[in-house]
Design a protein around this motif. Structure first.
Motif, PDB file in Angstrom:
ATOM      1  N   PHE A 261       0.791  -1.224   0.000  1.00 34.18           N
ATOM      2  CA  PHE A 261       0.000   0.000   0.000  1.00 34.18           C
ATOM      3  C   PHE A 261       0.829   1.283   0.000  1.00 34.18           C
ATOM      4  CE2 PHE A 261      -2.777  -3.246   1.967  1.00 34.18           C
ATOM      5  CZ  PHE A 261      -3.777  -3.240   1.010  1.00 34.18           C
ATOM      6  N   VAL A 262       2.099   1.214   0.346  1.00 34.49           N
ATOM      7  CA  VAL A 262       2.948   2.405   0.328  1.00 34.49           C
ATOM      8  C   VAL A 262       3.804   2.440  -0.935  1.00 34.49           C
ATOM      9  CG1 VAL A 262       4.754   3.693   1.511  1.00 34.49           C
ATOM     10  CG2 VAL A 262       2.974   2.558   2.850  1.00 34.49           C
ATOM     11  N   PHE A 271       5.463   6.961 -11.198  1.00 34.49           N
ATOM     12  CA  PHE A 271       6.072   6.377 -12.403  1.00 34.49           C
ATOM     13  C   PHE A 271       5.033   5.920 -13.428  1.00 34.49           C
ATOM     14  CE2 PHE A 271       9.210   5.725  -9.007  1.00 34.49           C
ATOM     15  CZ  PHE A 271      10.315   6.330  -9.580  1.00 34.49           C
ATOM     16  N   GLY A 272       3.812   5.671 -12.958  1.00 34.08           N
ATOM     17  CA  GLY A 272       2.775   5.208 -13.878  1.00 34.08           C
ATOM     18  C   GLY A 272       1.754   6.267 -14.224  1.00 34.08           C
ATOM     19  N   GLY A 273       1.750   7.387 -13.479  1.00 33.21           N
ATOM     20  CA  GLY A 273       0.808   8.458 -13.765  1.00 33.21           C
ATOM     21  C   GLY A 273      -0.631   8.090 -13.534  1.00 33.21           C
ATOM     22  N   MET A 274      -0.906   7.202 -12.581  1.00 30.72           N
ATOM     23  CA  MET A 274      -2.273   6.744 -12.317  1.00 30.72           C
ATOM     24  C   MET A 274      -2.596   6.931 -10.839  1.00 30.72           C
ATOM     25  SD  MET A 274      -3.968   2.965 -12.988  1.00 30.72           S
ATOM     26  CE  MET A 274      -3.842   3.122 -14.760  1.00 30.72           C
ATOM     27  N   SER A 275      -3.837   7.240 -10.535  1.00 33.25           N
ATOM     28  CA  SER A 275      -4.272   7.381  -9.154  1.00 33.25           C
ATOM     29  C   SER A 275      -4.189   6.034  -8.434  1.00 33.25           C
ATOM     30  CB  SER A 275      -5.714   7.889  -9.113  1.00 33.25           C
ATOM     31  OG  SER A 275      -6.285   7.677  -7.843  1.00 33.25           O
ATOM     32  N   PRO A 276      -3.531   5.961  -7.279  1.00 36.35           N
ATOM     33  CA  PRO A 276      -3.474   4.693  -6.525  1.00 36.35           C
ATOM     34  C   PRO A 276      -4.854   4.162  -6.177  1.00 36.35           C
ATOM     35  CG  PRO A 276      -1.840   6.240  -5.684  1.00 36.35           C
ATOM     36  CD  PRO A 276      -2.692   7.005  -6.653  1.00 36.35           C
ATOM     37  N   LEU A 277      -5.796   5.059  -5.857  1.00 28.76           N
ATOM     38  CA  LEU A 277      -7.148   4.623  -5.509  1.00 28.76           C
ATOM     39  C   LEU A 277      -7.806   3.931  -6.690  1.00 28.76           C
ATOM     40  CD1 LEU A 277      -9.337   4.560  -3.363  1.00 28.76           C
ATOM     41  CD2 LEU A 277     -10.131   6.792  -4.190  1.00 28.76           C
ATOM     42  N   PHE A 280      -6.058   0.369  -7.250  1.00 28.94           N
ATOM     43  CA  PHE A 280      -6.456  -0.717  -6.351  1.00 28.94           C
ATOM     44  C   PHE A 280      -7.918  -1.118  -6.545  1.00 28.94           C
ATOM     45  CE2 PHE A 280      -2.634   0.611  -3.931  1.00 28.94           C
ATOM     46  CZ  PHE A 280      -2.036  -0.631  -3.814  1.00 28.94           C
ATOM     47  N   ARG A 281      -8.794  -0.141  -6.856  1.00 29.39           N
ATOM     48  CA  ARG A 281     -10.181  -0.493  -7.140  1.00 29.39           C
ATOM     49  C   ARG A 281     -10.293  -1.353  -8.389  1.00 29.39           C
ATOM     50  NH1 ARG A 281     -13.409   5.258  -6.074  1.00 29.39           N
ATOM     51  NH2 ARG A 281     -13.633   5.020  -3.802  1.00 29.39           N
ATOM     52  N   SER A 282      -9.442  -1.073  -9.373  1.00 31.10           N
ATOM     53  CA  SER A 282      -9.515  -1.782 -10.652  1.00 31.10           C
ATOM     54  C   SER A 282      -9.009  -3.211 -10.561  1.00 31.10           C
ATOM     55  CB  SER A 282      -8.726  -1.017 -11.726  1.00 31.10           C
ATOM     56  OG  SER A 282      -9.257   0.273 -11.926  1.00 31.10           O
ATOM     57  N   ILE A 283      -8.113  -3.488  -9.619  1.00 29.66           N
ATOM     58  CA  ILE A 283      -7.486  -4.815  -9.580  1.00 29.66           C
ATOM     59  C   ILE A 283      -8.011  -5.676  -8.434  1.00 29.66           C
ATOM     60  CG2 ILE A 283      -5.396  -3.854 -10.608  1.00 29.66           C
ATOM     61  CD1 ILE A 283      -4.056  -4.209  -7.841  1.00 29.66           C
ATOM     62  N   LEU A 419       0.819  -6.074 -11.933  1.00 24.39           N
ATOM     63  CA  LEU A 419      -0.091  -5.092 -12.517  1.00 24.39           C
ATOM     64  C   LEU A 419       0.468  -3.676 -12.403  1.00 24.39           C
ATOM     65  CD1 LEU A 419      -3.350  -6.751 -11.221  1.00 24.39           C
ATOM     66  CD2 LEU A 419      -2.819  -6.336 -13.631  1.00 24.39           C
ATOM     67  N   ALA A 420       1.147  -3.386 -11.284  1.00 26.48           N
ATOM     68  CA  ALA A 420       1.803  -2.087 -11.145  1.00 26.48           C
ATOM     69  C   ALA A 420       2.899  -1.934 -12.195  1.00 26.48           C
ATOM     70  CB  ALA A 420       2.386  -1.930  -9.742  1.00 26.48           C
TER      71      ALA A 420
END
Length: 442
Positions: A261-262, A271-277, A280-283, A419-420
């Motif tokens: 989570f950190v 590095f991926g330019g995506m919201s962490p929220l 995690f919701r998507s996966i 996935l990350a």
């Protein structure tokens, strides 16, 4: 997925899954050992006889069977792990980005584990008398391992990473040399795409398949071996072992949670330019599948689905990264191996220097590439590292007793890491894919 992965967690003919039978063996061994410790005493003649002539030999045979298979399994798995990146020649920078990400994030995972073990000291807590007795009993059995495992220091250690004779390295237990040779061998296979090399790869794949089949058969003996190993330990130490084991499980789960989570949140965002929220919701579906199956390979179809449908990553990129990552990007496994080695070193009172801990870090990162993405695939790697740093192998029974819960947890971390990685590698590649398949932004 290999045959071993199909059977490792499957129900037996008697209707009980292997991990359930291991848990039963764990409970039986602990309860029997504690009762004997309580009512007979660790100095009892008949109890010493049972340990010396029954439980200890059975446990030792199990450990020797695992050690016997370490070299063929690790060599073939590591060679194939590198050789499977043969798509590097066609995907160019995508392959190198995947490789660099894997090494970098795996190293962070192991560092987190090593820091927490040094901070909380989960292996410390038994009396010096009990520890001295354990070391004295295991000294004769571990003597040859320990003698081979003493690492050189300074520049000599760096030089000796490269073996001058691979046959001598194998016979002498020089695992670092073997792994270096396997890396070079795999890289050479990537750079030599000829039909003859293809046949060599098939041969090495055969060695890997045979090794996994043998590992699967040996692991089936684990319920009996765990009962014997835990009886041997608890009959001499009582409840002290269970207290330390609880601390160990807590440290592993804390390290996995921090990385999940950190570290992954930071990686995906910066590095991926995506919201962490959003990530995690998507996966969620892939994470639940990984936790329930304890197999990165079994979760691969679900991972591919969520990568393309939920994360909307370019299929060309996600398929490559996730397929390679199912076997080569095992962050959770690398972390678990590092924590386990240091925990057992503390348990047996074996002091590991900073240089030795750095060596453990490096081997764990490589082990994350060479570990099969199936249940219990990391056990042979842990046995190898224990041998390298001179830690008696008897304590592995403690780990096997709680391995299934930790296996489910670290597999979830492995799949999340894959996935990350797909998100990170896809960034900057989206312009090469049709519209609508581009990687999502923040």
């Amino acid at each position: 997925m290999s045959p071993a992965s199909e059977t490792a967690g499957a129900p037996s003919a008697r209707g009980l899954a292997l991990h359930t039978r291991i848990l039963i063996g764990f409970v039986v061994g602990v309860l029997a050992g504690v009762l004997c410790y309580r009512y007979a005493g660790s100095d009892s003649a008949w109890l010493n006889g049972v340990v010396t002539y029954v439980t200890q030999p059975v446990g030792q045979i199990f450990l020797r069977l695992l050690l016997m298979l370490v070299i063929p399994l690790l060599f073939s798995a590591l060679v194939l792990g590198v050789a499977e990146m043969g798509d590097l020649r066609s995907l160019g920078r995508v392959g190198w980005k995947t490789l660099l990400y894997t090494v970098f994030v795996s190293a962070i995972a192991v560092v987190i584990g090593l820091v927490l073990v040094n901070l909380f000291q989960p292996g410390n807590g038994i009396s010096e008398t009990a520890r001295a007795a354990l070391l004295e009993e295991s000294a004769a059995k571990a003597k040859s391992i320990t003698a081979q495992a003493a690492p050189p220091s300074g520049i000599e250690m760096l030089v000796q990473i490269v073996p001058d004779n691979i046959v001598r390295a194998a016979s002498g237990g020089d695992m670092i040399g073997i792994m270096f040779f396997a890396l070079m061998f795999g890289i050479a296979m990537v750079l030599t795409p000829t039909p003859a090399v293809g046949r060599v790869k098939e041969f090495i794949q055969g060695i890997y398949d045979l090794s996994m089949t043998l590992i699967d058969r040996v692991i089936r003996l684990a319920p009996y071996a765990v009962a014997c190993l835990l009886f041997t330990l608890t009959a001499k130490l009582g409840w002290q072992v269970l207290f330390l084991l609880g601390k160990y499980v807590g440290v592993v789960l804390l390290a996995l949670a921090l990385h999940q989570f950190v570290v992954y949140s930071a990686v995906v965002k910066f590095f991926g330019g995506m919201s962490p929220l959003r990530f995690f919701r998507s996966i969620e579906e892939a994470m639940l599948t990984a936790f329930s199956t304890a197999s990165s390979s079994a979760t691969l179809p679900t991972s591919l689905k969520v990568a393309e449908e939920n994360l909307r990553l370019p299929p060309r990129i996600s398929r490559f990264v996730l397929t390679v990552g199912a076997t080569a990007n095992q962050n959770g496994t690398a972390l678990f191996e590092g924590v386990t080695v240091l925990f057992l070193a503390q348990f047996f009172g074996v002091e590991l220097s900073i240089a030795q801990q750095l060596m453990v870090l490096g081997v764990c990162v490589l082990g994350g590439v060479g570990t099969a993405g199936v249940p219990a695939g990391s056990i042979p790697v842990i046995m190898m590292i224990l041998a390298m740093v001179g830690v008696p192998p008897e304590g592995i029974g403690l780990i096997l007793g709680v391995n299934h819960l930790l296996d489910m947890s670290r597999t979830t971390l492995n799949v999340t890491g894959d996935l990350a990685a797909a998100v990170v590698v896809s960034r900057g590649e989206a312009h090469e894919t049709p519209a609508g398949e581009q990687a999502g932004g923040a």
